[in-house]
Scaffold this motif. Sequence first.
Motif, PDB file in Angstrom:
ATOM      1  N   LYS A  33       0.826  -1.219   0.000  1.00 51.85           N
ATOM      2  CA  LYS A  33       0.000   0.000   0.000  1.00 51.85           C
ATOM      3  C   LYS A  33       0.858   1.266   0.000  1.00 51.85           C
ATOM      4  N   ILE A  34       1.906   1.230   0.805  1.00 54.00           N
ATOM      5  CA  ILE A  34       2.800   2.385   0.959  1.00 54.00           C
ATOM      6  C   ILE A  34       4.227   1.852   0.867  1.00 54.00           C
ATOM      7  N   ASN A  35       4.968   2.319  -0.103  1.00 51.41           N
ATOM      8  CA  ASN A  35       6.316   1.763  -0.299  1.00 51.41           C
ATOM      9  C   ASN A  35       7.294   2.294   0.755  1.00 51.41           C
ATOM     10  N   VAL A  36       7.514   1.505   1.814  1.00 54.03           N
ATOM     11  CA  VAL A  36       8.442   1.935   2.869  1.00 54.03           C
ATOM     12  C   VAL A  36       9.755   1.167   2.838  1.00 54.03           C
ATOM     13  N   VAL A  37       9.755   0.017   2.194  1.00 52.10           N
ATOM     14  CA  VAL A  37      10.977  -0.787   2.039  1.00 52.10           C
ATOM     15  C   VAL A  37      11.125  -1.020   0.544  1.00 52.10           C
ATOM     16  N   SER A  38      12.354  -0.880   0.021  1.00 49.80           N
ATOM     17  CA  SER A  38      12.515  -1.050  -1.422  1.00 49.80           C
ATOM     18  C   SER A  38      12.072  -2.451  -1.851  1.00 49.80           C
ATOM     19  N   ARG A  39      11.601  -2.536  -3.084  1.00 56.01           N
ATOM     20  CA  ARG A  39      11.049  -3.812  -3.586  1.00 56.01           C
ATOM     21  C   ARG A  39      12.049  -4.954  -3.449  1.00 56.01           C
ATOM     22  N   LYS A 100       5.251   7.219   6.322  1.00 54.73           N
ATOM     23  CA  LYS A 100       6.160   6.242   6.944  1.00 54.73           C
ATOM     24  C   LYS A 100       5.851   6.082   8.420  1.00 54.73           C
ATOM     25  N   ILE A 101       5.566   7.197   9.095  1.00 52.21           N
ATOM     26  CA  ILE A 101       5.212   7.122  10.512  1.00 52.21           C
ATOM     27  C   ILE A 101       3.863   6.441  10.703  1.00 52.21           C
ATOM     28  N   LYS A 102       2.969   6.582   9.753  1.00 55.64           N
ATOM     29  CA  LYS A 102       1.697   5.845   9.816  1.00 55.64           C
ATOM     30  C   LYS A 102       1.978   4.342   9.856  1.00 55.64           C
ATOM     31  N   VAL A 103       2.894   3.874   8.999  1.00 56.23           N
ATOM     32  CA  VAL A 103       3.257   2.449   8.983  1.00 56.23           C
ATOM     33  C   VAL A 103       3.896   2.048  10.316  1.00 56.23           C
ATOM     34  N   VAL A 104       4.802   2.883  10.809  1.00 59.64           N
ATOM     35  CA  VAL A 104       5.453   2.611  12.101  1.00 59.64           C
ATOM     36  C   VAL A 104       4.407   2.396  13.194  1.00 59.64           C
ATOM     37  N   GLY A 118       5.534   6.663  17.591  1.00 64.95           N
ATOM     38  CA  GLY A 118       5.970   7.247  16.321  1.00 64.95           C
ATOM     39  C   GLY A 118       5.530   8.695  16.237  1.00 64.95           C
ATOM     40  N   ILE A 119       6.443   9.570  15.810  1.00 67.87           N
ATOM     41  CA  ILE A 119       6.137  11.005  15.703  1.00 67.87           C
ATOM     42  C   ILE A 119       6.438  11.475  14.289  1.00 67.87           C
ATOM     43  N   HIS A 120       5.448  12.137  13.686  1.00 69.74           N
ATOM     44  CA  HIS A 120       5.647  12.744  12.366  1.00 69.74           C
ATOM     45  C   HIS A 120       6.212  14.134  12.571  1.00 69.74           C
TER      46      HIS A 120
END
Length: 208
Positions: A33-39, A100-104, A118-120
């Motif tokens: 859904k959200i690319n946080v780690v490279s493929r 990214k913080i949403k994923v965290v 987690g803090i944005h």
Amino acid sequence: MSELILKYFPDLNDEQKGKFAQLEPLYKDWNSKINVVSRKDIDELYLRHVLHSLGIAKVLSFLPGSSVLDIGTGGGFPGIPLAILFPETQFVLVDSIGKKIKVVNEVATALGLSNVKGIHGRAEQVDEQFDFIVSRAVTRMKPFYQWTKGKFKKESIHEKKNGILYLKGGDLKEEMAESKLRFKTFELTEFFEEEFFETKKVIYVEKQ
């Protein structure tokens, strides 16, 4: 879960093993859904992200009641693996990219990690003090150190004085000379035998 983690951390309890095992399905789901780690890295999550993060734990074991700030955490590295390993240490993970913080925060909630916040925002906006600050190669050490000013507790309770534990790779002579900081280098090949770690290091900078 990945045998790789147990290979180097054989004393994990069942709860920790369960949480480490959940990391891969959680990150694969969020990454779709959200690319946080490279493929290319998502299939090597335990080697390139989880075990790499835990290299810090080979240099220092965080004590119960201590607190750690992870600057530029991205999808939660090194903070989340360290939070699983040290459940009685409080971790604040900060990143300027909101998704990214949403994923965290979603991963921490799914794992039941009550010791993760987690803090944005930017590191400079975090108005707390910590025993240690950790990070994984977000920028050169000189500007990074500026971000940490005023963020260390005065009293040190660990065998190492409060400071930075920074995961870096490659030749760092020029970068560390530029920083004018006193530091110590720990080669991750001292702890891990996989080829991935050949140029990887933990840089320890005592608060100055």
